[in-house]
Design an enzyme around this catalytic site. Structure first.
Site, short mmCIF file in Angstrom:
data_model
loop_
_atom_site.label_atom_id
_atom_site.label_comp_id
_atom_site.label_asym_id
_atom_site.label_seq_id
_atom_site.Cartn_x
_atom_site.Cartn_y
_atom_site.Cartn_z
N GLY A 8 30.78 71.31 50.31
CA GLY A 8 31.07 70.83 48.96
C GLY A 8 29.83 70.60 48.10
N TYR A 12 37.18 64.70 51.34
CA TYR A 12 37.66 63.36 51.72
C TYR A 12 39.05 63.03 51.19
CZ TYR A 12 33.25 62.02 54.01
OH TYR A 12 32.17 61.94 54.87
N ASP A 46 27.66 68.30 48.38
CA ASP A 46 26.53 67.96 49.26
C ASP A 46 25.76 69.24 49.62
OD1 ASP A 46 26.41 66.03 52.41
OD2 ASP A 46 24.89 66.46 50.91
N ASN A 104 27.81 62.27 53.32
CA ASN A 104 28.49 61.59 54.43
C ASN A 104 27.50 60.60 55.03
OD1 ASN A 104 26.86 62.87 56.60
ND2 ASN A 104 27.89 64.72 55.88
N ASP A 122 28.48 72.61 37.02
CA ASP A 122 27.90 72.51 38.36
C ASP A 122 26.81 71.44 38.28
OD1 ASP A 122 26.18 74.96 40.51
OD2 ASP A 122 26.20 72.77 40.53
N ILE A 123 26.96 70.36 38.99
CA ILE A 123 26.05 69.20 38.85
C ILE A 123 24.61 69.56 39.20
CG2 ILE A 123 26.30 68.23 41.22
CD1 ILE A 123 26.66 65.46 39.78
N SER A 168 34.56 61.78 46.71
CA SER A 168 35.67 61.65 47.67
C SER A 168 36.91 62.48 47.35
CB SER A 168 36.12 60.18 47.84
OG SER A 168 35.22 59.47 48.66
N THR A 169 36.92 63.21 46.24
CA THR A 169 38.15 63.92 45.85
C THR A 169 38.24 65.33 46.41
OG1 THR A 169 37.19 64.78 43.79
CG2 THR A 169 38.29 62.62 43.68
#
Ligand code: APR
Length: 182
Positions: A41, A130, A43, A33, A19-20, A126-127
């Site tokens: 997500g 997006y 973000d 975005n 988990d970042i 983006s994966t």
């Protein structure tokens, strides 16, 4: 959990599954975005972990173009900074998506250099929402970072590709192998 480690010059590149928001690095990259006002997500996870001051600072930034990134402090995160990158929405590959995704990874390195950061961690931009194909996105991510660091190390000592799933990590490991980096 470190899945792979490679060296380019004096810079170490790691692929991990984590988990970042838990990483103790100088900066974590957010998959944001264009509004920079939060979302779901990664973000959403980053804003939840950083606390409300993050959104307050983001409101001052006036948004961000796709393919670029802007930097804020990290607030309650262990990471000192958050680099908010805006990846492209996948539209079939005919709308410059690869170049825009590469721009996110490149701009994050430039911002890290400007702030004299030594370590940064990327999610698989983006994966998710997006819908950028994971294998192609990993090749763009690893290829862009490897080429940029080889050409101009920017004083960065560690780059982490922080994958959220084992499959995502496999895609990044395949990209390292395909590029002859391991
Ligand atoms: N740590 C690391 N990676 C994560 C985490 C996390 N806590 N949560 C999700 N991910 C991964 C996803 O599994 C995916 O591989 O981040 C990657 C990017 O997925 P998204 O977060 O959906 O981002 P993206 O596809 O770039 O879409 C961006 O989604 O959340 C909104 O506001 C955001 O509109 C923007 C859009």
């Amino acid at each position: 959990m470190t899945e792979l480690t490679a060296e380019i010059g004096k810079t170490r590149l790691d692929v991990i599954v984590a988990d970042i928001t838990t990483l103790d690095v100088d900066a974590i990259v957010n998959a944001a975005n264009r509004s920079l006002l939060g979302g779901g997500g990664v973000d959403g996870a980053i804003h939840r972990a950083a606390g409300p001051e993050l959104l307050a600072e983001c409101r001052m930034l006036g948004g961000c173009e796709t393919g670029s990134a802007k930097i804020t402090r990290g607030y309650r995160l262990k990471a000192r900074y958050v680099i908010h990158a805006v990846g492209p929405v996948w539209s079939g590959g005919g709308k410059n998506e690869e170049a825009l995704l590469a721009g996110c990874y490149r701009t994050a390195l430039d911002l890290a250099a400007e702030h004299r950061l030594k370590s940064l961690a990327y999610p698989a931009i983006s994966t998710g929402i997006y819908r950028f194909p994971a294998a192609l996105a990993a090749r763009v991510a690893v290829g862009t970072v490897a080429a940029e660091i080889a050409a101009r190390p920017r004083g960065i000592e560690q780059v982490i590709f922080c994958c959220f799933t084992q499959d995502s990590a496999e895609q990044h490991k395949n990209a390292f192998a395909d590029l002859g980096l391991v």
